[in-house]
Design a protein around this motif. Structure first.
Motif, PDB file in Angstrom:
ATOM      1  N   PRO A 128      37.689  37.022  43.417  1.00 50.90           N
ATOM      2  CA  PRO A 128      37.709  36.996  41.949  1.00 50.90           C
ATOM      3  C   PRO A 128      36.440  36.366  41.385  1.00 50.90           C
ATOM      4  N   PRO A 129      35.947  36.849  40.249  1.00 52.78           N
ATOM      5  CA  PRO A 129      34.740  36.270  39.657  1.00 52.78           C
ATOM      6  C   PRO A 129      34.950  34.809  39.297  1.00 52.78           C
ATOM      7  N   ALA A 130      33.848  34.071  39.297  1.00 52.80           N
ATOM      8  CA  ALA A 130      33.915  32.619  39.129  1.00 52.80           C
ATOM      9  C   ALA A 130      34.618  32.205  37.843  1.00 52.80           C
ATOM     10  N   GLY A 131      34.420  32.964  36.783  1.00 53.07           N
ATOM     11  CA  GLY A 131      35.003  32.577  35.502  1.00 53.07           C
ATOM     12  C   GLY A 131      36.385  33.118  35.247  1.00 53.07           C
ATOM     13  N   ALA A 132      36.989  33.775  36.230  1.00 56.12           N
ATOM     14  CA  ALA A 132      38.270  34.450  35.993  1.00 56.12           C
ATOM     15  C   ALA A 132      39.378  33.476  35.612  1.00 56.12           C
ATOM     16  N   ARG A 133      39.469  32.363  36.330  1.00 51.88           N
ATOM     17  CA  ARG A 133      40.582  31.453  36.067  1.00 51.88           C
ATOM     18  C   ARG A 133      40.513  30.866  34.668  1.00 51.88           C
ATOM     19  N   ASP A 134      39.333  30.444  34.224  1.00 49.94           N
ATOM     20  CA  ASP A 134      39.191  29.898  32.874  1.00 49.94           C
ATOM     21  C   ASP A 134      39.485  30.959  31.825  1.00 49.94           C
ATOM     22  N   PHE A 135      39.029  32.172  32.082  1.00 50.52           N
ATOM     23  CA  PHE A 135      39.300  33.271  31.150  1.00 50.52           C
ATOM     24  C   PHE A 135      40.802  33.502  31.023  1.00 50.52           C
ATOM     25  N   ARG A 191      43.210  31.443  31.708  1.00 54.46           N
ATOM     26  CA  ARG A 191      43.847  30.283  31.074  1.00 54.46           C
ATOM     27  C   ARG A 191      43.716  30.353  29.546  1.00 54.46           C
ATOM     28  N   ALA A 192      42.546  30.785  29.087  1.00 54.94           N
ATOM     29  CA  ALA A 192      42.302  30.857  27.642  1.00 54.94           C
ATOM     30  C   ALA A 192      43.177  31.901  26.954  1.00 54.94           C
ATOM     31  N   CYS A 193      43.613  32.918  27.707  1.00 52.48           N
ATOM     32  CA  CYS A 193      44.436  33.956  27.056  1.00 52.48           C
ATOM     33  C   CYS A 193      45.895  33.895  27.514  1.00 52.48           C
ATOM     34  N   GLY A 194      46.312  32.714  28.031  1.00 47.42           N
ATOM     35  CA  GLY A 194      47.727  32.509  28.307  1.00 47.42           C
ATOM     36  C   GLY A 194      48.208  32.972  29.661  1.00 47.42           C
ATOM     37  N   TRP A 195      47.286  33.177  30.597  1.00 48.48           N
ATOM     38  CA  TRP A 195      47.643  33.615  31.939  1.00 48.48           C
ATOM     39  C   TRP A 195      47.117  32.620  32.980  1.00 48.48           C
ATOM     40  N   GLY A 196      47.061  31.347  32.637  1.00 46.00           N
ATOM     41  CA  GLY A 196      46.409  30.351  33.477  1.00 46.00           C
ATOM     42  C   GLY A 196      47.044  30.156  34.838  1.00 46.00           C
ATOM     43  N   GLU A 197      48.343  30.413  34.960  1.00 51.84           N
ATOM     44  CA  GLU A 197      49.035  30.203  36.232  1.00 51.84           C
ATOM     45  C   GLU A 197      49.194  31.498  37.023  1.00 51.84           C
ATOM     46  N   ALA A 198      48.610  32.561  36.566  1.00 56.05           N
ATOM     47  CA  ALA A 198      48.819  33.861  37.210  1.00 56.05           C
ATOM     48  C   ALA A 198      48.136  33.925  38.567  1.00 56.05           C
ATOM     49  N   GLU A 199      48.768  34.633  39.476  1.00 59.02           N
ATOM     50  CA  GLU A 199      48.157  34.930  40.769  1.00 59.02           C
ATOM     51  C   GLU A 199      47.194  36.102  40.579  1.00 59.02           C
ATOM     52  N   ILE A 200      46.018  36.024  41.188  1.00 56.90           N
ATOM     53  CA  ILE A 200      44.999  37.067  41.066  1.00 56.90           C
ATOM     54  C   ILE A 200      44.942  37.835  42.378  1.00 56.90           C
ATOM     55  N   LEU A 201      45.321  39.115  42.326  1.00 50.89           N
ATOM     56  CA  LEU A 201      45.412  39.930  43.534  1.00 50.89           C
ATOM     57  C   LEU A 201      44.359  41.028  43.503  1.00 50.89           C
ATOM     58  N   PRO A 202      43.571  41.188  44.559  1.00 46.59           N
ATOM     59  CA  PRO A 202      42.576  42.267  44.573  1.00 46.59           C
ATOM     60  C   PRO A 202      43.254  43.619  44.470  1.00 46.59           C
ATOM     61  N   LEU A 203      42.668  44.498  43.667  1.00 43.88           N
ATOM     62  CA  LEU A 203      43.256  45.815  43.453  1.00 43.88           C
ATOM     63  C   LEU A 203      42.321  46.916  43.929  1.00 43.88           C
ATOM     64  N   ALA A 204      41.102  46.969  43.385  1.00 43.67           N
ATOM     65  CA  ALA A 204      40.188  48.046  43.781  1.00 43.67           C
ATOM     66  C   ALA A 204      38.803  47.787  43.234  1.00 43.67           C
ATOM     67  N   ALA A 245      42.742  40.934  26.123  1.00 43.50           N
ATOM     68  CA  ALA A 245      41.718  39.904  25.894  1.00 43.50           C
ATOM     69  C   ALA A 245      40.397  40.401  26.447  1.00 43.50           C
ATOM     70  N   TYR A 246      39.297  39.805  25.932  1.00 40.43           N
ATOM     71  CA  TYR A 246      37.958  40.266  26.326  1.00 40.43           C
ATOM     72  C   TYR A 246      36.972  39.117  26.203  1.00 40.43           C
TER      73      TYR A 246
END
Length: 327
Positions: free
Chosen positions: A7-14, A16-29, A81-82
């Motif tokens: 995942p890109p370095a800024g993904a977690r902060d991004f 978190r800012a849009c209400g998904w801070g605890e989400a698991e990030i799974l590679p897709l494609a 979000a963007y």
């Protein structure tokens, strides 16, 4: 070269800012560009994280086309979000059910699914084109030139480049249009999702949309570089489309000219993806694309272009460029 799906370095902060801070990030494609996709999952909900890193990618065209489509009732992903600086976009999750796999699992579904995809194109052409760049003769020539810029040198073949341009110039008039429509440009079974309980078609990968001829997306659907489309299905779907639109022989001339142009472009792009971008899986798709191209070239409207191919690229050199280059 494998795509790095960290995942890109800024993904977690991004997130978190849009209400998904605890989400698991799974590679897709990853795809043929620098874009990468991740599924984010949190408490029974999910979304898709698009990583379109600047300066290589610009997600703004995707956002603009997505909004244009949804405003007109077409099923493009909603934008949650963007972050423009990082090129991160959180979009609606259409799930994993693609038209391609649905047909592979149930070949009897092919006709009905292709019919639905054709009907989306009929509905799309009812709307004037969005405010996109024109898909004009200059753009078509630039794209067609990718074959002589990448494929021919890759297999050690010197060809008449000026003659190639001149041959296309003689036929591209058939692809001119009185009324432009929004051309999604990558409209095929891997970019059409079966969404929701109704399994209606959701649209993806439309960020390169232009204003052009309605026949282009029909070619993209029915001469699919990534899967074989039975010629009987192609014929039936063209008949369905023309019955709905009233298009005549001029449309068919445009269909075959744009088919040949698109297939020549794809052969060049797939060669470039291997040689420049280190993605060696794409050349193996070229024999299928050559078969489509040769079928289009058999129509009289493509006479000048067919003559150029006959004079410059022998049949035995029309195939997988990686294999041919190793001879």
């Amino acid at each position: 070269m494998a795509v790095d799906m960290t995942p890109p370095a800024g993904a977690r902060d991004f997130l978190r800012a849009c209400g998904w801070g605890e989400a698991e990030i799974l590679p897709l494609a990853g795809d043929a560009s620098f874009r990468r996709y991740f599924r984010v999952v949190d408490a029974g909900r999910s979304a898709i994280l698009m990583d379109a890193p600047p300066p290589h990618e610009d997600p703004r065209p995707f956002l603009a086309v997505a909004r244009w489509l949804t405003d007109r009732g077409f099923a493009a992903p909603k934008i949650n979000a963007y972050d423009e600086r990082q090129g991160l976009v959180l979009i609606e999750d259409f799930g994993d059910s693609r038209m391609r796999e649905a047909i592979d699992e149930d070949p009897d579904a092919a006709v009905s699914l292709y019919a639905e995809a054709v009907d989306v194109l009929v509905a799309l052409r009812a709307h004037p084109a969005g405010d996109w760049r024109p898909y004009d003769r200059a753009e078509l020539q630039r794209e067609a030139a990718l074959l002589v810029e990448w494929y021919c040198p890759a297999i050690g073949l010197e060809v008449d480049v000026a003659g190639y341009t001149a041959a296309w110039d003689k036929v591209l008039g058939h692809a001119e249009y009185d009324r432009a429509v929004t051309v999604l440009r990558d409209y095929h079974a891997e970019n059409l999702m079966l969404v929701g309980q109704q399994r209606s078609l959701g649209l993806l990968d439309f960020q390169d949309a232009l204003a052009g001829h309605a026949a282009y997306d029909l070619v993209s659907l029915l001469q699919d570089a990534r899967r074989d489309v039975d010629p009987s299905i192609e014929d039936a779907m063209i008949t369905r489309y023309r019955a709905a639109t009233g298009d005549g022989e001029a449309f068919m001339n445009a269909y075959h000219v744009l088919g040949a142009q698109r297939n020549a472009k794809i052969i060049g792009i797939f060669t470039r993806l291997w040689q420049r971008d280190g993605k060696p899986r794409y050349p193996a798709l070229c024999p299928r694309v050559w078969a489509y191209l040769e079928r289009d070239l058999s129509f009289p409207v493509l006479g000048p272009v067919a003559a150029w191919f006959d004079a410059n690229i022998p049949p035995e050199l029309r195939g997988d460029p990686l294999v041919l280059a190793e001879r």
